[in-house]
Design a protein around this motif. Sequence first.
Motif, PDB file in Angstrom:
ATOM      1  N   LEU A 219       0.803  -1.094   0.006  1.00 29.58           N
ATOM      2  CA  LEU A 219      -0.303   0.061   0.098  1.00 29.58           C
ATOM      3  C   LEU A 219       1.010   1.251  -0.051  1.00 29.58           C
ATOM      4  CD1 LEU A 219      -2.784  -1.139   2.439  1.00 29.58           C
ATOM      5  CD2 LEU A 219      -3.029  -0.718   0.266  1.00 29.58           C
ATOM      6  N   PRO A 220       0.407   2.289  -0.709  1.00 26.48           N
ATOM      7  CA  PRO A 220       1.484   3.476  -0.508  1.00 26.48           C
ATOM      8  C   PRO A 220       1.641   4.264   0.482  1.00 26.48           C
ATOM      9  CG  PRO A 220      -0.442   3.470  -2.637  1.00 26.48           C
ATOM     10  CD  PRO A 220      -0.772   2.422  -1.538  1.00 26.48           C
ATOM     11  N   SER A 221       2.480   4.398   0.959  1.00 21.72           N
ATOM     12  CA  SER A 221       2.622   5.160   2.349  1.00 21.72           C
ATOM     13  C   SER A 221       2.172   6.799   2.386  1.00 21.72           C
ATOM     14  CB  SER A 221       4.125   5.264   2.816  1.00 21.72           C
ATOM     15  OG  SER A 221       5.003   5.809   1.758  1.00 21.72           O
ATOM     16  N   LYS A 222       2.131   7.206   1.026  1.00 22.37           N
ATOM     17  CA  LYS A 222       1.427   8.515   1.051  1.00 22.37           C
ATOM     18  C   LYS A 222      -0.034   8.615   1.693  1.00 22.37           C
ATOM     19  CE  LYS A 222      -0.128   8.337  -3.657  1.00 22.37           C
ATOM     20  NZ  LYS A 222       0.457   8.174  -4.988  1.00 22.37           N
ATOM     21  N   TYR A 223      -0.751   7.629   1.737  1.00 19.28           N
ATOM     22  CA  TYR A 223      -2.180   7.481   2.368  1.00 19.28           C
ATOM     23  C   TYR A 223      -2.256   7.398   3.793  1.00 19.28           C
ATOM     24  CZ  TYR A 223      -3.563   7.537  -2.449  1.00 19.28           C
ATOM     25  OH  TYR A 223      -3.962   7.679  -3.931  1.00 19.28           O
ATOM     26  N   PHE A 224      -1.125   7.492   4.552  1.00 20.05           N
ATOM     27  CA  PHE A 224      -0.988   7.146   5.989  1.00 20.05           C
ATOM     28  C   PHE A 224      -1.652   8.519   6.483  1.00 20.05           C
ATOM     29  CE2 PHE A 224       2.908   4.320   6.023  1.00 20.05           C
ATOM     30  CZ  PHE A 224       2.240   3.439   6.729  1.00 20.05           C
ATOM     31  N   TYR A 225      -1.663   9.568   5.771  1.00 17.75           N
ATOM     32  CA  TYR A 225      -1.555  11.153   6.163  1.00 17.75           C
ATOM     33  C   TYR A 225      -3.165  11.443   6.139  1.00 17.75           C
ATOM     34  CZ  TYR A 225       3.059  10.465   6.561  1.00 17.75           C
ATOM     35  OH  TYR A 225       4.467  10.018   6.919  1.00 17.75           O
ATOM     36  N   ASP A 226      -4.271  10.617   6.499  1.00 14.35           N
ATOM     37  CA  ASP A 226      -5.740  11.200   6.812  1.00 14.35           C
ATOM     38  C   ASP A 226      -5.587  12.148   8.189  1.00 14.35           C
ATOM     39  OD1 ASP A 226      -5.711   9.190   8.659  1.00 14.35           O
ATOM     40  OD2 ASP A 226      -7.454   8.528   8.208  1.00 14.35           O
ATOM     41  N   GLU A 227      -6.659  12.735   8.589  1.00 20.76           N
ATOM     42  CA  GLU A 227      -6.583  13.661   9.849  1.00 20.76           C
ATOM     43  C   GLU A 227      -5.980  12.735  10.983  1.00 20.76           C
ATOM     44  OE1 GLU A 227     -10.312  15.508  10.694  1.00 20.76           O
ATOM     45  OE2 GLU A 227      -9.106  17.035  11.618  1.00 20.76           O
ATOM     46  N   LYS A 228      -6.399  11.503  11.287  1.00 16.57           N
ATOM     47  CA  LYS A 228      -5.694  10.570  12.396  1.00 16.57           C
ATOM     48  C   LYS A 228      -4.610  10.501  12.042  1.00 16.57           C
ATOM     49  CE  LYS A 228      -6.750   6.574  15.245  1.00 16.57           C
ATOM     50  NZ  LYS A 228      -7.356   5.121  15.369  1.00 16.57           N
ATOM     51  N   GLY A 229      -4.150  10.078  11.046  1.00 14.74           N
ATOM     52  CA  GLY A 229      -2.727   9.385  10.635  1.00 14.74           C
ATOM     53  C   GLY A 229      -1.755  10.893  10.757  1.00 14.74           C
ATOM     54  N   ALA A 230      -2.051  11.957  10.452  1.00 16.40           N
ATOM     55  CA  ALA A 230      -1.156  13.291  10.681  1.00 16.40           C
ATOM     56  C   ALA A 230      -1.165  13.435  12.153  1.00 16.40           C
ATOM     57  CB  ALA A 230      -1.934  14.244   9.840  1.00 16.40           C
ATOM     58  N   HIS A 231      -2.088  13.103  12.607  1.00 14.55           N
ATOM     59  CA  HIS A 231      -1.999  13.498  14.286  1.00 14.55           C
ATOM     60  C   HIS A 231      -1.181  12.375  14.816  1.00 14.55           C
ATOM     61  CE1 HIS A 231      -2.887  14.275  18.395  1.00 14.55           C
ATOM     62  NE2 HIS A 231      -3.299  12.922  18.553  1.00 14.55           N
ATOM     63  N   LEU A 232      -1.172  11.234  14.402  1.00 14.57           N
ATOM     64  CA  LEU A 232      -0.206  10.087  14.750  1.00 14.57           C
ATOM     65  C   LEU A 232       1.088  10.451  14.618  1.00 14.57           C
ATOM     66  CD1 LEU A 232      -2.311   6.902  14.508  1.00 14.57           C
ATOM     67  CD2 LEU A 232      -1.656   7.798  16.733  1.00 14.57           C
ATOM     68  N   PHE A 233       1.298  10.952  13.245  1.00 11.12           N
ATOM     69  CA  PHE A 233       2.560  11.088  12.860  1.00 11.12           C
ATOM     70  C   PHE A 233       3.210  12.423  13.841  1.00 11.12           C
ATOM     71  CE2 PHE A 233       6.095  13.431  10.215  1.00 11.12           C
ATOM     72  CZ  PHE A 233       6.976  12.544  10.336  1.00 11.12           C
ATOM     73  N   GLU A 234       2.375  13.301  14.353  1.00  8.07           N
ATOM     74  CA  GLU A 234       2.800  14.577  14.952  1.00  8.07           C
ATOM     75  C   GLU A 234       3.113  13.685  16.427  1.00  8.07           C
ATOM     76  OE1 GLU A 234       3.757  17.450  14.164  1.00  8.07           O
ATOM     77  OE2 GLU A 234       3.134  16.800  12.249  1.00  8.07           O
ATOM     78  N   LEU A 235       2.617  12.966  16.622  1.00 13.00           N
ATOM     79  CA  LEU A 235       2.894  12.073  18.253  1.00 13.00           C
ATOM     80  C   LEU A 235       4.347  11.380  17.989  1.00 13.00           C
ATOM     81  CD1 LEU A 235      -0.231  10.638  19.573  1.00 13.00           C
ATOM     82  CD2 LEU A 235       1.033  12.287  20.422  1.00 13.00           C
ATOM     83  N   ILE A 236       4.382  10.575  16.830  1.00  7.61           N
ATOM     84  CA  ILE A 236       5.614   9.978  16.710  1.00  7.61           C
ATOM     85  C   ILE A 236       6.910  11.151  16.616  1.00  7.61           C
ATOM     86  CG2 ILE A 236       6.973   8.920  14.907  1.00  7.61           C
ATOM     87  CD1 ILE A 236       4.603   7.421  13.803  1.00  7.61           C
ATOM     88  N   CYS A 237       6.615  12.269  16.150  1.00 11.76           N
ATOM     89  CA  CYS A 237       7.767  13.422  16.092  1.00 11.76           C
ATOM     90  C   CYS A 237       8.167  13.794  17.613  1.00 11.76           C
ATOM     91  CB  CYS A 237       7.173  14.408  15.317  1.00 11.76           C
ATOM     92  SG  CYS A 237       7.206  14.059  13.396  1.00 11.76           S
ATOM     93  N   THR A 238       7.297  13.307  18.624  1.00 14.41           N
ATOM     94  CA  THR A 238       7.712  13.810  20.036  1.00 14.41           C
ATOM     95  C   THR A 238       8.241  12.527  20.812  1.00 14.41           C
ATOM     96  OG1 THR A 238       5.653  12.833  20.815  1.00 14.41           O
ATOM     97  CG2 THR A 238       5.575  15.237  20.014  1.00 14.41           C
TER      98      THR A 238
END
Length: 329
Positions: free
Chosen positions: A36-55
């Motif tokens: 599956l293409p990784s660009k589809y990770f970033y729906d609203e929840k995914g974008a939020h989870l990525f921000e958490l990863i960044c912490t």
Amino acid sequence: MDSKGGNQIRLNDFDPGLERFRAEVLSGLRKAQKELPSKYFYDEKGAHLFELICTLDEYYIPRTETSIMEVYIEEMAKILGWRVLLIEYGCGACAKTRILLDHLNDLAAYVPIDISREQLLRVMQQLTSDFPALEILPVCADYTSGFEIPIPRQHSDHVVVYFPGSTIGNFDPIPAKLFLEHIASVCGPGGGLLIGMDLKKDPNVLHRAYNDPQGITAAFNLNLLERINRELNCDFQLESFKHYAFYNSREGRIEMHLVSLKDQAVHLDNMTIPFTKGESIWTESSYKYNLDEFEQMAAAAGFRVEQVWTDEQQWFSIQYLVNAKRTTS
Ligand code: AVJ
């Protein structure tokens, strides 16, 4: 193209939409090694989870990249020059961009491009009030497919593309080179690319970064199936798939997969997709380069490495690449 958005934010919208999402999911799940293409990770929840990863402490990338920016920002501003049209590919929450916006001299305009519409609107709302004098022209697009760069009011001297976060690592080597070629043409002669690129290092450090003990990366990975269920009316059982990430040293990349914990079937449109126990869906690659490898790829794409900045441990690099066709001034 249509423009929408609340208040003063005008969004240039090139969202590829649901049909493309469906087509890419279907073709990926039909392959022998499902993907599956990784660009589809970033729906609203995914974008939020990525921000958490960044912490996370384990995910060293954002803090290392930010610290390099903070140490060398004056030098970067000088080398990037005056009256820049700044175009950012995948701006996300814009944390590092703020450092640039604070220091670049006489910026002509800022064009952030991101696939995550809700986050883009929210972040630009804030940025507009923090930088009232700056013309901001947000574009919602999958930057690997078609979109147009809006024309700013003010004249600019040259284009600088900003591509931080080592997102280039999500591309396989041949598409990565093609994408850099595309960026070189966007930059034009006299333009450049400021890119964040993760470096090869102890695989244990890499392994920890993509296998955090809190399971946030796992949730980020699994959210892709949740999104597919919701948006494409599919029936993945989330509890029957498990996050699996490892460093493939031969290929120089982290691979993220979702492993099926049992024999099962998933339904999408009229298709039945069978899974055997232990079979995986490959959801992301995150390539790590050493400086020589990256310089070679950049050169093949028409870029000359003008400057490289790294941290003390040499875990991460920020590089300024210039269009090699640049006329000497
Ligand atoms: C945003 C693509 C650079 O590959 O490290 C973080 C995404 N995936 N944890 C990366 C990601 C798992 C990240 N990039």
